[in-house]
Write a protein that holds these residues in place. Sequence first.
Motif, PDB file in Angstrom:
ATOM      1  N   LEU A  22       0.852  -1.175   0.000  1.00 40.32           N
ATOM      2  CA  LEU A  22       0.000   0.000   0.000  1.00 40.32           C
ATOM      3  C   LEU A  22       0.890   1.227   0.000  1.00 40.32           C
ATOM      4  CD1 LEU A  22      -2.854   1.323   0.547  1.00 40.32           C
ATOM      5  CD2 LEU A  22      -2.239   1.196   2.956  1.00 40.32           C
ATOM      6  N   ASN A  23       0.664   2.132  -0.918  1.00 42.48           N
ATOM      7  CA  ASN A  23       1.384   3.397  -0.923  1.00 42.48           C
ATOM      8  C   ASN A  23       0.554   4.389  -0.116  1.00 42.48           C
ATOM      9  OD1 ASN A  23       2.599   5.861  -1.424  1.00 42.48           O
ATOM     10  ND2 ASN A  23       2.994   5.426  -3.569  1.00 42.48           N
ATOM     11  N   LYS A  25       0.683   7.381   0.256  1.00 42.81           N
ATOM     12  CA  LYS A  25       0.357   8.624  -0.470  1.00 42.81           C
ATOM     13  C   LYS A  25      -0.908   8.479  -1.311  1.00 42.81           C
ATOM     14  CE  LYS A  25       5.124  10.173  -0.614  1.00 42.81           C
ATOM     15  NZ  LYS A  25       6.270  10.518  -1.443  1.00 42.81           N
ATOM     16  N   ASP A  26      -1.304   7.238  -1.601  1.00 39.68           N
ATOM     17  CA  ASP A  26      -2.508   7.002  -2.393  1.00 39.68           C
ATOM     18  C   ASP A  26      -3.778   6.920  -1.551  1.00 39.68           C
ATOM     19  OD1 ASP A  26      -0.957   6.892  -4.680  1.00 39.68           O
ATOM     20  OD2 ASP A  26      -0.801   4.701  -4.666  1.00 39.68           O
ATOM     21  N   VAL A  27      -3.637   6.879  -0.236  1.00 41.31           N
ATOM     22  CA  VAL A  27      -4.796   6.770   0.657  1.00 41.31           C
ATOM     23  C   VAL A  27      -5.279   8.173   1.007  1.00 41.31           C
ATOM     24  CG1 VAL A  27      -5.624   5.913   2.882  1.00 41.31           C
ATOM     25  CG2 VAL A  27      -3.898   4.615   1.614  1.00 41.31           C
ATOM     26  N   PRO A  28      -6.546   8.484   0.740  1.00 38.27           N
ATOM     27  CA  PRO A  28      -7.037   9.829   1.057  1.00 38.27           C
ATOM     28  C   PRO A  28      -7.135  10.064   2.564  1.00 38.27           C
ATOM     29  CG  PRO A  28      -8.836   8.440   0.300  1.00 38.27           C
ATOM     30  CD  PRO A  28      -7.580   7.639   0.145  1.00 38.27           C
ATOM     31  N   LYS A  41      -5.746   8.307   8.061  1.00 38.11           N
ATOM     32  CA  LYS A  41      -5.751   7.486   6.863  1.00 38.11           C
ATOM     33  C   LYS A  41      -5.849   6.033   7.317  1.00 38.11           C
ATOM     34  CE  LYS A  41      -2.773  10.321   3.928  1.00 38.11           C
ATOM     35  NZ  LYS A  41      -1.771  10.223   2.864  1.00 38.11           N
TER      36      LYS A  41
END
Length: 86
Positions: A22-23, A25-28, A41
């Motif tokens: 899981l990145n 930075k991609d999780v809002p 997050k």
Amino acid sequence: MNDLTPIKPPVFSLPQDELLTLNVKDVPVMKDALGPGIHFKPLLLDPEQGLAVNLAIFSPGAVVPAHLHTGAVHGYTLQGKWYYEE
């Protein structure tokens, strides 16, 4: 089936032939999700294990209301400082 027949729990996990990543930075960011200035997050939610991993982001001056955890809590401060008000 009778009362002595073991019940096999369902399997919800995927075959582990690949590394699941899981990145962050991609999780809002869920803004003000736990109160004013308390954002997070969600990184991992496992209801079978009762496990949640969140990246919490506290605005300066944010106050976490009194609450109860029913299991272990592991917290790591990545930046800044904080304290328990109660």
